[in-house]
Design an enzyme around this catalytic site. Structure first.
Site, mmCIF file in Angstrom:
data_model
loop_
_atom_site.group_PDB
_atom_site.id
_atom_site.type_symbol
_atom_site.label_atom_id
_atom_site.label_comp_id
_atom_site.label_asym_id
_atom_site.label_seq_id
_atom_site.Cartn_x
_atom_site.Cartn_y
_atom_site.Cartn_z
ATOM 1 C CG HIS A 43 -0.947 -4.980 14.143
ATOM 2 N ND1 HIS A 43 0.300 -4.896 14.710
ATOM 3 C CD2 HIS A 43 -0.761 -5.067 12.799
ATOM 4 C CE1 HIS A 43 1.209 -4.947 13.752
ATOM 5 N NE2 HIS A 43 0.602 -5.049 12.588
ATOM 6 C CB CYS A 98 4.029 -6.728 16.286
ATOM 7 S SG CYS A 98 3.077 -5.274 16.625
ATOM 8 C CE LYS A 151 -5.580 -8.419 3.488
ATOM 9 N NZ LYS A 151 -5.013 -9.738 3.701
ATOM 10 C CB CYS A 161 1.080 -8.515 18.648
ATOM 11 S SG CYS A 161 0.289 -7.770 17.196
ATOM 12 C CG HIS A 195 4.019 -1.586 2.509
ATOM 13 N ND1 HIS A 195 2.758 -1.996 2.166
ATOM 14 C CD2 HIS A 195 4.228 -2.001 3.770
ATOM 15 C CE1 HIS A 195 2.220 -2.646 3.188
ATOM 16 N NE2 HIS A 195 3.094 -2.665 4.179
ATOM 17 C CG HIS A 242 -0.469 -0.035 2.541
ATOM 18 N ND1 HIS A 242 0.418 0.897 3.006
ATOM 19 C CD2 HIS A 242 -0.685 -0.889 3.585
ATOM 20 C CE1 HIS A 242 0.707 0.655 4.271
ATOM 21 N NE2 HIS A 242 0.071 -0.449 4.650
ATOM 22 C CE LYS A 288 -3.765 0.401 12.606
ATOM 23 N NZ LYS A 288 -2.706 -0.120 11.866
ATOM 24 C CB CYS A 304 -1.255 -4.718 19.276
ATOM 25 S SG CYS A 304 -0.056 -4.060 18.110
HETATM 26 N N1 MSP Z 1 8.615 -7.611 7.823
HETATM 27 C C1 MSP Z 1 8.773 -6.527 8.728
HETATM 28 C C2 MSP Z 1 10.102 -5.816 8.491
HETATM 29 C C3 MSP Z 1 11.313 -6.686 8.598
HETATM 30 S S1 MSP Z 1 12.771 -5.802 8.232
HETATM 31 C C4 MSP Z 1 14.017 -6.815 8.738
HETATM 32 C C5 MSP Z 1 7.636 -5.545 8.540
HETATM 33 N N2 MSP Z 1 7.037 -5.566 7.346
HETATM 34 S S2 MSP Z 1 5.789 -4.684 6.913
HETATM 35 O O1 MSP Z 1 5.358 -5.220 5.653
HETATM 36 O O2 MSP Z 1 4.814 -4.620 7.947
HETATM 37 O O3 MSP Z 1 6.361 -3.258 6.590
HETATM 38 C C6 MSP Z 1 6.590 -2.347 7.609
HETATM 39 C C7 MSP Z 1 7.142 -1.070 7.029
HETATM 40 O O4 MSP Z 1 6.289 -0.539 6.008
HETATM 41 C C8 MSP Z 1 7.203 0.018 8.065
HETATM 42 O O5 MSP Z 1 8.372 -0.024 8.845
HETATM 43 C C9 MSP Z 1 7.191 1.236 7.215
HETATM 44 O O6 MSP Z 1 8.474 1.411 6.697
HETATM 45 C C10 MSP Z 1 6.215 0.856 6.106
HETATM 46 N N3 MSP Z 1 4.852 1.263 6.421
HETATM 47 C C11 MSP Z 1 3.771 0.477 6.638
HETATM 48 N N4 MSP Z 1 2.688 1.258 6.866
HETATM 49 C C12 MSP Z 1 3.040 2.561 6.802
HETATM 50 C C13 MSP Z 1 2.358 3.787 6.919
HETATM 51 N N5 MSP Z 1 1.073 3.866 7.178
HETATM 52 N N6 MSP Z 1 3.081 4.919 6.746
HETATM 53 C C14 MSP Z 1 4.417 4.912 6.449
HETATM 54 N N7 MSP Z 1 5.070 3.766 6.357
HETATM 55 C C15 MSP Z 1 4.431 2.577 6.552
HETATM 56 O O7 MSP Z 1 7.371 -4.786 9.444
#
Ligand code: MSP
Length: 474
Positions: free
Chosen positions: A147, A130, A287, A127, A21, A18, A284, A144
């Site tokens: 989440h 997380c 999904k 969680c 990411h 999304h 926020k 959490c």
């Molecule tokens: N798999 C773990 C990371 C392991 S790294 C060794 C993880 N993955 S995740 O798919 O949940 O991605 C998390 C990352 O996506 C966050 O740290 C951030 O960089 C980004 N974001 C996810 N949602 C976000 C927002 N709403 N806003 C900005 N960045 C966001 O955690």
């Protein structure tokens, strides 16, 4: 050539990317492109974190018996989104790859040999969102923080990593390296957390059907975070110069990961940059709320570069921000169409018809503060750097209004066109990290073989008008 190794977090494959990411990955891409511009040999790693219970659950929910097949298909989707968003990663690591599993096992064995792993019982909360063991103090109500779900109560035998042993070494390290975590406020956050005292962490889980097996116990699999962090070694050219991540995963990267590296005697990453989170229309992004905005749909509707520009210009680096299509449209119509698009269009319209020599004395470059832009780029102040570039773009438009080139001809026109064309070339160089496609379109319209260096010089192109860079959104 100096090498520069930058990473993104590796993403879970239970869903498609999304805009959150995409934001992280675009920041890393801007850094990669900027460093290439500075002549560094860039290694840029992104990838997927697949050995999670989320993967198993999502595979089953989607009717897959074969979890690997589900992961394979999801990975293709992630790769495709990064391709569409013009992400210039040089490698892509999957934690289901052999090169990764081998590195993880090797890493684990080293930690074990150093006496930093012992067997124990974990009783407490977990969680799955997380993929983390939580304490009650980390909850809001009984949910959490990230989440908004109730963590599971679990009691299980697993192996622990002696994180507490590294308390003092970490304190010392942060004291000696005050710039290790950027921005400074995040460093302070980590240091205060450290003061509360570190506890050992579980790094394996029993009875899981998916994940990397623990080399010393066939009934256990390696905790997905211990596994995932090691991707930066298995996929890269360790040590990394820079890890980019969001604020939700700061403790894993700023405490557990450095301690793991200290345990095996590896170097630490040189820097960690933590960005904020953004909401979508004030909510926020999640999904379950169904508001996970698709970056590809936005890119198709408004162009990839408009999206990349918006992310950086709208949200001050390091802070939280909000995404809304309305704000995106305002930026497109205002800055991209009226300032940048208009400038390019005016210059190439006049330049294409001009048959004389495009040369003269420089009278525009002093309006561009290159030193300041460099400083802002190296200090992760991208929103200010791009603002500075756009100030220069507006200066160039003002220059046209003053000089009224449509009234000029021959040498006089050649001189004004020289200033504008050289300014546009430099603008294209500076915009490349942020908007690579736009930068390329400007190069083509200036009729240059390559964009060249960042400073004003001779103009060697043959101007040829092309399509409008951006169209007004009604
Ligand atoms: N798999 C773990 C990371 C392991 S790294 C060794 C993880 N993955 S995740 O798919 O949940 O991605 C998390 C990352 O996506 C966050 O740290 C951030 O960089 C980004 N974001 C996810 N949602 C976000 C927002 N709403 N806003 C900005 N960045 C966001 O955690």
């Amino acid at each position: 050539m100096t090498r520069f190794y930058v990473t993104t977090p590796i993403y879970y494959v239970n869903d498609v990317p999304h805009i959150g990411h995409s934001y992280t990955t675009i920041i890393a891409d801007i850094i990669a492109r900027w460093n290439r511009l500075k002549g560094r040999n860039v290694f840029f790693l992104t990838g997927t974190d697949e050995n999670s219970v989320k993967t198993v659950r999502a595979a089953k929910e989607n009717g897959y018996q074969d979890i690997k097949k589900y992961a394979d298909e999801m990975v293709e989707k992630w790769k495709n989104v990064w391709k569409i968003l013009n992400i210039s990663n040089t490698d892509f690591i999957r934690t289901t790859e052999k090169r990764h599993a081998d590195t993880v096992k090797d890493f684990f064995n080293k930690v074990y040999k150093n006496g930093d792993i012992y067997k124990g019982t974990y009783e407490g909360l977990y969680c799955e969102g997380c993929e983390n063991f939580l304490t009650k103090s980390e909850l809001i109500g009984d949910l959490c923080l990230y989440h908004k779900t109730k963590p599971k109560s679990i009691s299980e035998e697993n192996y622990f990593f002696r994180l507490s042993k590294y308390q003092q070494r970490l304190e010392q390290f942060f004291k000696e390296n005050p710039d290790f975590i950027q921005p400074k406020s995040r460093m302070n956050e980590v240091v205060s957390f450290l003061k509360t005292g570190l506890k050992d962490v579980s790094i394996s889980r029993p009875n899981l059907e998916w994940g990397i097996e623990l080399p010393i116990d066939k009934n256990q699999r390696i905790w997905v975070w211990f596994d995932a962090l090691i991707n930066y070694i298995s996929g890269g050219n360790w040590p990394a110069d820079l890890h980019i991540l969001g604020k939700d995963i700061i403790r894993f990267h700023c405490i557990i990961w450095p301690a793991m590296l200290m345990s095996v005697g590896e170097k630490l990453p040189k820097k960690i940059y933590v960005h904020g989170f953004f909401t979508a229309n004030g909510q926020k992004i999640s999904k379950s709320l169904g508001n996970a905005i698709d970056p590809v749909a936005l890119a198709e509707k408004y162009s990839v570069d408009a999206l990349r520009y918006f992310f950086i210009r709208e949200i001050p680096m390091g802070e939280d921000g909000d995404f809304s299509e309305k704000a995106l449209i305002e930026r497109i119509n205002g800055e991209l169409v009226s300032d940048l698009g208009n400038l390019v269009n005016r210059v190439v319209t006049i330049g294409e018809k001009f048959a004389g020599k495009i040369e003269g004395k420089d009278e525009l470059s002093s309006k561009l503060n290159l030193d300041k832009i460099e400083e802002l780029m190296e200090g992760f102040q991208f929103h200010l750097a791009i603002k500075e570039i756009f100030n220069f773009i507006r200066e160039c438009n003002r220059y046209i209004n003053q000089k009224e080139p449509w009234r000029l001809k021959d040498k006089e026109l050649g001189h004004v066109l020289y200033n504008l064309a050289e300014a546009l070339r430099v603008i294209a160089v500076l915009l490349h990290p942020f908007m690579p496609e736009t930068s390329e379109k400007i190069r083509q319209q200036l009729g240059l073989k390559e964009l060249g260096h960042i400073k004003f010089g001779k103009f060697k192109g043959k101007i040829k008008k092309g399509e409008l860079l951006f169209r007004k959104v009604k």
